[in-house]
Design an enzyme around this catalytic site. Structure first.
Site, PDB file in Angstrom:
ATOM      1  N   ASP A   1       0.732  -1.222   0.191  1.00 43.80           N
ATOM      2  CA  ASP A   1      -0.147  -0.090  -0.076  1.00 43.80           C
ATOM      3  C   ASP A   1       0.769   1.201  -0.229  1.00 43.80           C
ATOM      4  O   ASP A   1       1.771   1.361   0.980  1.00 43.80           O
ATOM      5  CB  ASP A   1      -0.746   0.112   1.393  1.00 43.80           C
ATOM      6  CG  ASP A   1      -2.059  -1.104   1.132  1.00 43.80           C
ATOM      7  OD1 ASP A   1      -2.087  -1.764   0.198  1.00 43.80           O
ATOM      8  OD2 ASP A   1      -2.685  -1.296   2.198  1.00 43.80           O
TER       9      ASP A   1
ATOM     10  N   ASP B   1     -15.277  -3.029  -0.858  1.00 47.74           N
ATOM     11  CA  ASP B   1     -14.929  -2.781   0.529  1.00 47.74           C
ATOM     12  C   ASP B   1     -16.175  -2.473   1.267  1.00 47.74           C
ATOM     13  O   ASP B   1     -17.211  -1.557   1.011  1.00 47.74           O
ATOM     14  CB  ASP B   1     -14.102  -1.374   0.607  1.00 47.74           C
ATOM     15  CG  ASP B   1     -13.016  -1.550  -0.422  1.00 47.74           C
ATOM     16  OD1 ASP B   1     -12.446  -2.520  -0.427  1.00 47.74           O
ATOM     17  OD2 ASP B   1     -12.472  -0.504  -1.093  1.00 47.74           O
TER      18      ASP B   1
END
Length: 243
Positions: free
Chosen positions: A10, A131
Site C-alpha cells: 500500500d 470494501d
C-alpha cells in the site's frame, strides 16, 4: 480453482505503509522503498502482488505512479493495482506497462458506465474492489459509505468479464483480528465470481479456513500486516498455496 496469496504493498507518499481500518491518519510505514519490498516478496516465493495507491484512492487519480512503475520494473510477479483508477486511459496505461489486472472500487459504485466500458475493453483483466463498512460498500478510499450491499454492486456488471472480486472487511483491515471467512464465502457463493479475502488475516489458520471454501469460489487472500509483522510465516503460507 487455485488458491493464491497476494502480499500487499500500500503506497502513501511513495512509501510502503499499512493503515488501521482504512484511516490515513493511522498509518505505519514498513518500507521506504516499495520496489525493494516487492523484490523481497518475490524472492521468498510469492508470485503475486496486491498494490494500492492510497493517495490516489482519495485523490481520484494516480499519485504514486513512480513507485508503481519501479515495482513493475523490479519484479516479474503478477501485479494487481488499485487506487485512483477512474478512466479508460488510466486502465490501458497500467495494463500496457505490465500490470496484470486493475482494481476498480469507487468507480464500481459511482461510475458504472466507465466500469462497463472497462469490462468490455479488457475482459478478464478487471477486478472489482468491494470494501464493506457495516455491511455497506464504502468508496473514495473508504471515506464515504454508500447505501449499497456488495452483491448489489456486483450484480450491475457482466460477471463473465470480471476477473475476480477483492472483498475487504474494513472493520478488520490492518487490525490482525482474523479474516471474515463467513462473509467472504457467502459473497463468493452468491455472485459466482472468484473472491479474494482482504482484511484481518492474522495467522495461518485464517488461510486454512479460507482455503476450505475454494469450491465455493474463495480464490485466495491478501496478506498485509501479518507478513510485515511476522504473524504468518511466508514459507508456511506458500506451502498452503501450493497444496
Amino acid at each position: 480453482m487455485s488458491f493464491a496469496l497476494w502480499p500487499a504493498i500500500d503506497l502513501k507518499g511513495g512509501k510502503c505503509v499499512r493503515l488501521l481500518h482504512g484511516d490515513m491518519e493511522q498509518s505505519t510505514t514498513y518500507a521506504d522503498n516499495p520496489a525493494a519490498q516487492a523484490w523481497k516478496f518475490r524472492d521468498v516465493g510469492f508470485g503475486h502482488l496486491h498494490v494500492v495507491d492510497l493517495d490516489g484512492a482519495f485523490a481520484g487519480k494516480p499519485e504514486n505512479a513512480d513507485a508503481v512503475e519501479a515495482i513493475l520494473y523490479e519484479t516479474d510477479a503478477k501485479v494487481q493495482l488499485g487506487g485512483g483508477i477512474r478512466d479508460l486511459a488510466t486502465v490501458e496505461r497500467w495494463l500496457s506497462l505490465g500490470v496484470t489486472r486493475v482494481i476498480l472500487g469507487t468507480a464500481a459504485v459511482k461510475d458504472p458506465d466507465f466500469v462497463h466500458a472497462a469490462l468490455k475493453s479488457f475482459p478478464g483483466r478487471i477486478v472489482l474492489g468491494i470494501d464493506a463498512k457495516d455491511g455497506f460498500v464504502a468508496t473514495d478510499g473508504w471515506g464515504e459509505k454508500s447505501t449499497l450491499a456488495a452483491k448489489d454492486v456486483i450484480a450491475r456488471y457482466d460477471r463473465d468479464a470480471i476477473a475476480a472480486i477483492v472483498y475487504t472487511d474494513i472493520s478488520r483491515d490492518g487490525a490482525l483480528t482474523g479474516a471474515n471467512v463467513s462473509a467472504t464465502q457467502e459473497l463468493a457463493s452468491a455472485v459466482g465470481i472468484p473472491v479474494l479475502a482482504s482484511g484481518g488475516v492474522a495467522a495461518l489458520l485464517d488461510l486454512e479456513l479460507l482455503a476450505q471454501h475454494q469450491s465455493e469460489g474463495v480464490c485466495g487472500a491478501i496478506l498485509g500486516r501479518s507478513l510485515y509483522e511476522g504473524t504468518i510465516n511466508p514459507l508456511e503460507a506458500l506451502a498452503l498455496e501450493r497444496s
